[in-house]
Design an enzyme around this catalytic site. Structure first.
Site, short mmCIF file in Angstrom:
data_model
loop_
_atom_site.label_atom_id
_atom_site.label_comp_id
_atom_site.label_asym_id
_atom_site.label_seq_id
_atom_site.Cartn_x
_atom_site.Cartn_y
_atom_site.Cartn_z
N ASP A 199 -6.58 -6.19 4.39
CA ASP A 199 -6.53 -5.09 4.79
C ASP A 199 -5.84 -3.80 5.24
O ASP A 199 -6.97 -4.23 6.41
CB ASP A 199 -6.77 -3.74 3.49
CG ASP A 199 -6.53 -2.38 3.18
OD1 ASP A 199 -5.41 -2.39 3.63
OD2 ASP A 199 -6.91 -1.30 2.41
N GLY A 200 -5.03 -4.05 6.40
CA GLY A 200 -4.53 -2.94 7.37
C GLY A 200 -4.07 -3.62 8.35
O GLY A 200 -4.30 -5.20 8.88
N MET A 230 -8.91 8.14 -0.38
CA MET A 230 -9.50 8.47 0.74
C MET A 230 -10.01 10.34 0.63
O MET A 230 -9.48 11.27 -0.53
CB MET A 230 -8.91 9.01 2.11
CG MET A 230 -8.26 7.50 2.28
SD MET A 230 -7.36 7.51 3.81
CE MET A 230 -6.76 5.85 3.33
N GLY A 264 1.11 -2.32 4.25
CA GLY A 264 1.64 -0.54 3.83
C GLY A 264 2.48 -0.38 4.86
O GLY A 264 3.85 -0.85 4.48
N SER A 265 2.85 0.22 5.96
CA SER A 265 3.74 0.14 7.11
C SER A 265 4.84 -0.80 7.19
O SER A 265 6.27 -0.60 7.25
CB SER A 265 3.90 0.80 8.56
OG SER A 265 1.95 0.57 8.20
N ASP A 272 -4.64 3.78 -1.98
CA ASP A 272 -6.25 4.39 -0.98
C ASP A 272 -6.66 5.24 -0.99
O ASP A 272 -5.80 6.90 -1.10
CB ASP A 272 -5.63 4.24 0.41
CG ASP A 272 -5.66 2.28 0.79
OD1 ASP A 272 -5.92 1.96 0.56
OD2 ASP A 272 -4.09 2.33 1.06
N MET A 295 -11.68 -5.15 6.02
CA MET A 295 -10.92 -4.24 5.95
C MET A 295 -10.75 -4.96 7.47
O MET A 295 -11.16 -5.51 8.50
CB MET A 295 -11.33 -3.60 6.77
CG MET A 295 -11.73 -2.25 5.61
SD MET A 295 -10.71 -1.46 4.68
CE MET A 295 -9.01 -0.99 5.99
N SER A 334 0.65 -1.06 -0.35
CA SER A 334 0.35 0.06 0.23
C SER A 334 0.72 1.58 0.14
O SER A 334 1.31 1.26 1.08
CB SER A 334 -1.49 -0.21 1.17
OG SER A 334 -1.46 1.48 1.34
N PHE A 339 -6.49 5.20 8.43
CA PHE A 339 -4.99 5.51 8.00
C PHE A 339 -4.55 4.28 8.25
O PHE A 339 -4.61 3.04 8.63
CB PHE A 339 -5.04 5.65 9.91
CG PHE A 339 -5.77 7.63 9.58
CD1 PHE A 339 -5.42 8.60 9.05
CD2 PHE A 339 -7.02 7.02 10.14
CE1 PHE A 339 -5.88 9.76 10.21
CE2 PHE A 339 -7.34 8.41 10.81
CZ PHE A 339 -7.41 9.57 10.25
N GLY A 340 -3.01 4.44 7.93
CA GLY A 340 -2.32 3.68 8.15
C GLY A 340 -1.40 2.86 8.97
O GLY A 340 -1.65 3.73 10.47
N HIS A 353 -1.49 -1.26 -3.87
CA HIS A 353 -2.32 -0.61 -3.80
C HIS A 353 -2.58 0.40 -3.49
O HIS A 353 -1.43 1.01 -2.49
CB HIS A 353 -2.73 -1.81 -2.16
CG HIS A 353 -3.42 -1.55 -1.54
ND1 HIS A 353 -4.88 -2.33 -1.85
CD2 HIS A 353 -4.22 -0.36 -0.86
CE1 HIS A 353 -6.07 -1.76 -1.32
NE2 HIS A 353 -6.00 -0.59 0.11
N MET A 394 -12.30 4.47 -1.09
CA MET A 394 -12.76 5.02 0.36
C MET A 394 -13.39 6.56 0.69
O MET A 394 -12.96 7.58 0.68
CB MET A 394 -12.04 4.51 1.61
CG MET A 394 -11.73 3.95 1.80
SD MET A 394 -9.96 3.55 2.82
CE MET A 394 -8.64 3.46 1.08
N HIS A 423 -8.49 1.36 -4.55
CA HIS A 423 -8.98 0.90 -2.84
C HIS A 423 -9.78 2.30 -3.01
O HIS A 423 -9.17 3.42 -2.82
CB HIS A 423 -8.80 0.48 -1.53
CG HIS A 423 -9.18 0.66 -0.42
ND1 HIS A 423 -8.64 0.14 0.73
CD2 HIS A 423 -10.69 0.53 -0.27
CE1 HIS A 423 -9.73 0.25 1.80
NE2 HIS A 423 -10.58 -0.20 1.76
C1 DX5 Z 1 -6.06 1.82 5.72
C2 DX5 Z 1 -5.99 1.55 4.22
C3 DX5 Z 1 -4.84 0.31 4.05
C4 DX5 Z 1 -3.79 1.10 4.23
C5 DX5 Z 1 -2.80 -0.39 5.44
O1 DX5 Z 1 -7.68 2.41 5.72
O2 DX5 Z 1 -7.02 0.73 2.84
O3 DX5 Z 1 -4.29 -0.09 2.99
O4 DX5 Z 1 -2.42 1.70 3.82
O5 DX5 Z 1 -1.91 0.45 6.45
P1 DX5 Z 1 -0.57 -0.18 7.07
O6 DX5 Z 1 -0.22 -1.97 6.37
O7 DX5 Z 1 -0.04 0.93 7.74
O8 DX5 Z 1 -2.12 -0.93 8.42
ZN ZN Z 2 -6.17 0.04 1.28
#
Ligand code: DX5
Ligand code: ZN
Length: 227
Positions: free
Chosen positions: A175-176, A39, A197-198, A37, A139, A10, A145-146, A35, A70, A68
């Site tokens: 995801d998450g 928002m 992501g992180s 995101d 989710m 992500s 947020f990541g 991926h 949102m 994705h």
């Molecule tokens: C959150 C996003 C995720 C996010 C995941 O709303 O949809 O894709 O980037 O980040 P991590 O892997 O750090 O939880």
């Molecule tokens: Zn996502």
């Protein structure tokens, strides 16, 4: 039969000042899908980017772009994301009253259609839509947020949706909070697409390949595959 394991970095956790290079680096480090995101500060309490940015980074990777959304409403923007180079476009079931129409539109645009649900939404919300989708995204944190912690309670829902999908040609994405520690839980429950992501982008570009490999190997072991 197991569907292929897919790792989807992500870009939300990457360096936004260098998004093109980060996309290229995530691809080179073994990411299968990119991926992205999106928002809107309305459906979720954060704002990221829109179709122009997706188009701008499209040239940095040939891998599938997993977009994705949102955002609410999503329908006015589906064509723009399709034209920007999205391969999979995922909308949230909670984002409006006509999600079935959104999925029809995505398929009419020639793209793969995904349906996403938040941790608080039951598995049954996706059941009537399975004939319209190529992917279900569950989710495993509250979107926006990541860097949040994986919500373990979602594992029961992963199992339920895995059963609902049966032999249909549908990927099950989580995801998450996906890390080398939590990926096995998601995979054991039946997920085959892992967004990270992180855990993927930590430590800078030199660490991406090892980060990705740690997640992939942990997931492959859980699937009983040789690593
Ligand atoms: C959150 C996003 C995720 C996010 C995941 O709303 O949809 O894709 O980037 O980040 P991590 O892997 O750090 O939880
Ligand atoms: Zn996502």
């Amino acid at each position: 039969m197991n569907r292929p394991l897919i790792l989807a970095p992500s870009l939300l956790a990457s360096d936004f000042a260098r998004l093109g290079e980060e996309t290229r680096a995530a691809d080179a480090a073994g990411g299968d899908w990119m991926h992205l995101d999106v928002m809107d500060g309305h459906f979720v309490p954060n704002i990221t980017f829109g179709p122009d940015l997706v188009k701008a980074i499209r040239t940095f990777s040939k891998k599938p772009f997993d977009v994705h959304l949102m955002i609410a409403p999503a329908d006015p923007y589906l064509e723009a994301f399709a034209k920007a180079g999205a391969d999979v476009i995922t909308v949230h079931a909670e984002a409006g009253p006509h999600v079935h129409r959104s999925l029809q539109t995505i398929r009419a645009l020639g793209k793969k259609a995904g349906i996403a649900i938040n941790p608080g939404t039951p598995a049954q919300a996706v059941e009537p839509l399975l004939g319209m989708v190529d992917l279900v995204l569950l989710m495993t944190v509250n979107p926006g947020f990541g860097g949040q912690s994986f919500i373990r309670d979602v594992c029961d829902k992963i199992r339920t949706v895995r059963q609902m999908i049966g032999g249909a040609d549908i990927d099950l994405e989580v995801d998450g909070g996906i890390t080398a520690e939590t990926a096995p839980l998601a995979v054991n429950a039946g997920a085959n697409v892992l967004v990270a992501g992180s855990a993927f982008f930590k430590g800078g570009p030199n660490a991406y390949a090892a980060n990705g490999e740690a997640i992939r190997n942990a997931a492959a072991m859980a699937r009983g595959e040789l690593v």
